[in-house]
Design a protein around this motif. Structure first.
Motif, PDB file in Angstrom:
ATOM      1  N   ALA A  67      -4.911  -9.717  -5.209  1.00 20.73           N
ATOM      2  CA  ALA A  67      -4.718  -8.259  -5.146  1.00 20.73           C
ATOM      3  C   ALA A  67      -6.047  -7.565  -5.465  1.00 20.73           C
ATOM      4  O   ALA A  67      -6.926  -8.145  -6.100  1.00 20.73           O
ATOM      5  CB  ALA A  67      -3.628  -7.840  -6.125  1.00 20.73           C
ATOM      6  N   LEU A 105      -4.290   0.273  -7.250  1.00 17.85           N
ATOM      7  CA  LEU A 105      -3.755   0.768  -5.974  1.00 17.85           C
ATOM      8  C   LEU A 105      -2.390   1.407  -6.160  1.00 17.85           C
ATOM      9  O   LEU A 105      -2.080   2.422  -5.522  1.00 17.85           O
ATOM     10  CB  LEU A 105      -3.705  -0.368  -4.958  1.00 17.85           C
ATOM     11  CG  LEU A 105      -5.018  -0.541  -4.198  1.00 17.85           C
ATOM     12  CD1 LEU A 105      -5.072  -1.843  -3.443  1.00 17.85           C
ATOM     13  CD2 LEU A 105      -5.232   0.630  -3.249  1.00 17.85           C
ATOM     14  N   HIS A 117      -8.533   1.311   9.317  1.00 15.98           N
ATOM     15  CA  HIS A 117      -7.192   1.496   8.749  1.00 15.98           C
ATOM     16  C   HIS A 117      -6.491   2.717   9.340  1.00 15.98           C
ATOM     17  O   HIS A 117      -5.388   2.619   9.864  1.00 15.98           O
ATOM     18  CB  HIS A 117      -7.271   1.601   7.221  1.00 15.98           C
ATOM     19  CG  HIS A 117      -7.787   0.341   6.602  1.00 15.98           C
ATOM     20  ND1 HIS A 117      -9.124   0.139   6.349  1.00 15.98           N
ATOM     21  CD2 HIS A 117      -7.164  -0.794   6.242  1.00 15.98           C
ATOM     22  CE1 HIS A 117      -9.290  -1.077   5.846  1.00 15.98           C
ATOM     23  NE2 HIS A 117      -8.120  -1.667   5.778  1.00 15.98           N
TER      24      HIS A 117
HETATM   25  C1  SAM Z   1      -6.003  -5.045   3.085  1.00 15.69           C
HETATM   26  S1  SAM Z   1      -5.013  -4.387   1.775  1.00 15.69           S
HETATM   27  C2  SAM Z   1      -3.775  -3.550   2.706  1.00 15.69           C
HETATM   28  C3  SAM Z   1      -3.098  -2.447   1.922  1.00 15.69           C
HETATM   29  C4  SAM Z   1      -2.185  -1.581   2.747  1.00 15.69           C
HETATM   30  N1  SAM Z   1      -1.123  -2.358   3.352  1.00 15.69           N
HETATM   31  C5  SAM Z   1      -2.980  -0.850   3.799  1.00 15.69           C
HETATM   32  O1  SAM Z   1      -2.920  -1.243   4.967  1.00 15.69           O
HETATM   33  O2  SAM Z   1      -3.692   0.114   3.445  1.00 15.69           O
HETATM   34  C6  SAM Z   1      -4.161  -5.798   1.123  1.00 15.69           C
HETATM   35  C7  SAM Z   1      -3.195  -5.411   0.022  1.00 15.69           C
HETATM   36  O3  SAM Z   1      -2.502  -6.586  -0.422  1.00 15.69           O
HETATM   37  C8  SAM Z   1      -2.474  -6.580  -1.843  1.00 15.69           C
HETATM   38  N2  SAM Z   1      -2.359  -7.984  -2.288  1.00 15.69           N
HETATM   39  C9  SAM Z   1      -3.190  -9.009  -1.998  1.00 15.69           C
HETATM   40  N3  SAM Z   1      -2.758 -10.137  -2.595  1.00 15.69           N
HETATM   41  C10 SAM Z   1      -1.622  -9.811  -3.258  1.00 15.69           C
HETATM   42  C11 SAM Z   1      -0.716 -10.547  -4.060  1.00 15.69           C
HETATM   43  N4  SAM Z   1      -0.879 -11.859  -4.309  1.00 15.69           N
HETATM   44  N5  SAM Z   1       0.352  -9.906  -4.584  1.00 15.69           N
HETATM   45  C12 SAM Z   1       0.532  -8.575  -4.357  1.00 15.69           C
HETATM   46  N6  SAM Z   1      -0.296  -7.819  -3.618  1.00 15.69           N
HETATM   47  C13 SAM Z   1      -1.369  -8.438  -3.064  1.00 15.69           C
HETATM   48  C14 SAM Z   1      -3.773  -5.910  -2.248  1.00 15.69           C
HETATM   49  O4  SAM Z   1      -3.756  -5.430  -3.578  1.00 15.69           O
HETATM   50  C15 SAM Z   1      -3.878  -4.818  -1.201  1.00 15.69           C
HETATM   51  O5  SAM Z   1      -3.175  -3.665  -1.570  1.00 15.69           O
END
Ligand code: SAM
Length: 235
Positions: free
Chosen positions: A6, A76, A25
């Motif tokens: 995350a 976030l 995005h």
């Molecule tokens: C590329 S961002 C996309 C965020 C959102 N969906 C967007 O498009 O703006 C990836 C998201 O996945 C979350 N994330 C990554 N690994 C994670 C995990 N193991 N558990 C929970 N959230 C996770 C990150 O914190 C981040 O908010």
């Protein structure tokens, strides 16, 4: 609960601001998901890896009944709370863990924008999505296009490995590169039905934001976005 991949702390704050307006995005991935979503009026939506809540805000403005957002990053989620207030239910949750906080067959639509490829426990997550989505519910998923990873990281197109992609001046995105057959195969193997697959190109209104990247997305795909249907239903 570590939620290792995350976007914690400063990285989350940087991503919250960047993802609000960035060419990739705001003008490439989200418009594709918007089209794949279709009519969301009254839908109860689960968004996995909801980030700063930019897509959740759109869904609510378009009439979704409720959005439940999960993310592992407190910074976030803070940005998402500021944007969505009481309109969404937000939980800090590591997506490597089962979705025990959610009821069976309780969502009409699932959304996972650019989050799936961060995870190791993808098979478990898909089994959990089968459980919490109602039969026939739509599941929208976007991810890094396999050819974008192949072009950037090199080696064999078929390589499956964790990679680190520089993000901003100080951060790196930690995710799995995988060929198309692995990405699609995981969803199909879990019983989801592929309804539509798109290779999003930036929208014209995004050109002033970043003309170089805008034009690049029209020559070389950056993302994939798919609409699946959860097993057991007809719509
Ligand atoms: C590329 S961002 C996309 C965020 C959102 N969906 C967007 O498009 O703006 C990836 C998201 O996945 C979350 N994330 C990554 N690994 C994670 C995990 N193991 N558990 C929970 N959230 C996770 C990150 O914190 C981040 O908010």
């Amino acid at each position: 609960m570590s939620a290792g991949t995350a976007y914690h702390g400063d990285m989350g704050e940087h991503f919250a601001a960047a993802s609000a307006k960035s060419l990739y995005h705001a003008h490439t991935d989200r418009p594709a998901l918007r089209e794949l979503a279709g009519d969301v009026t009254g839908a109860r939506v689960l968004e996995l890896g909801c980030g700063a809540g930019h897509f959740a805000a759109e869904l609510l403005e378009r009439g979704a009944g409720q959005v439940v957002g999960l993310d592992g990053s407190e910074s976030l989620l803070r940005a998402a709370r500021a944007q969505l207030g009481a309109r969404a239910v937000l939980h800090r949750h590591d997506l490597e863990d089962p979705l025990t906080l959610l009821e069976d067959r309780s969502f009409d639509l699932g959304v996972m924008a650019l989050a799936y490829n961060h995870l190791d426990a993808r098979e478990q997550l898909l089994a959990e999505l089968r459980r919490v989505l109602r039969p026939g519910a739509a599941l929208l998923v976007s991810t890094t296009h396999p050819t974008a990873d192949w072009t950037y990281f090199g080696g064999s197109y078929f390589t499956e490995e964790r990679v680190k992609l520089p993000f901003g001046d100080a951060f790196a995105l930690d995710y799995w590169r995988m060929p198309l057959e692995t990405f699609l195969g995981e969803f199909l193997g879990a019983g989801f039905v592929l309804e539509k697959l798109v290779e999003p190109r930036a929208r014209e209104e995004g050109r002033p934001v970043d003309p170089v990247r805008h034009d690049k997305t029209h020559r070389q795909p950056v993302f994939l976005a798919a609409r699946f249907r959860a097993p057991g239903g007809t719509s």
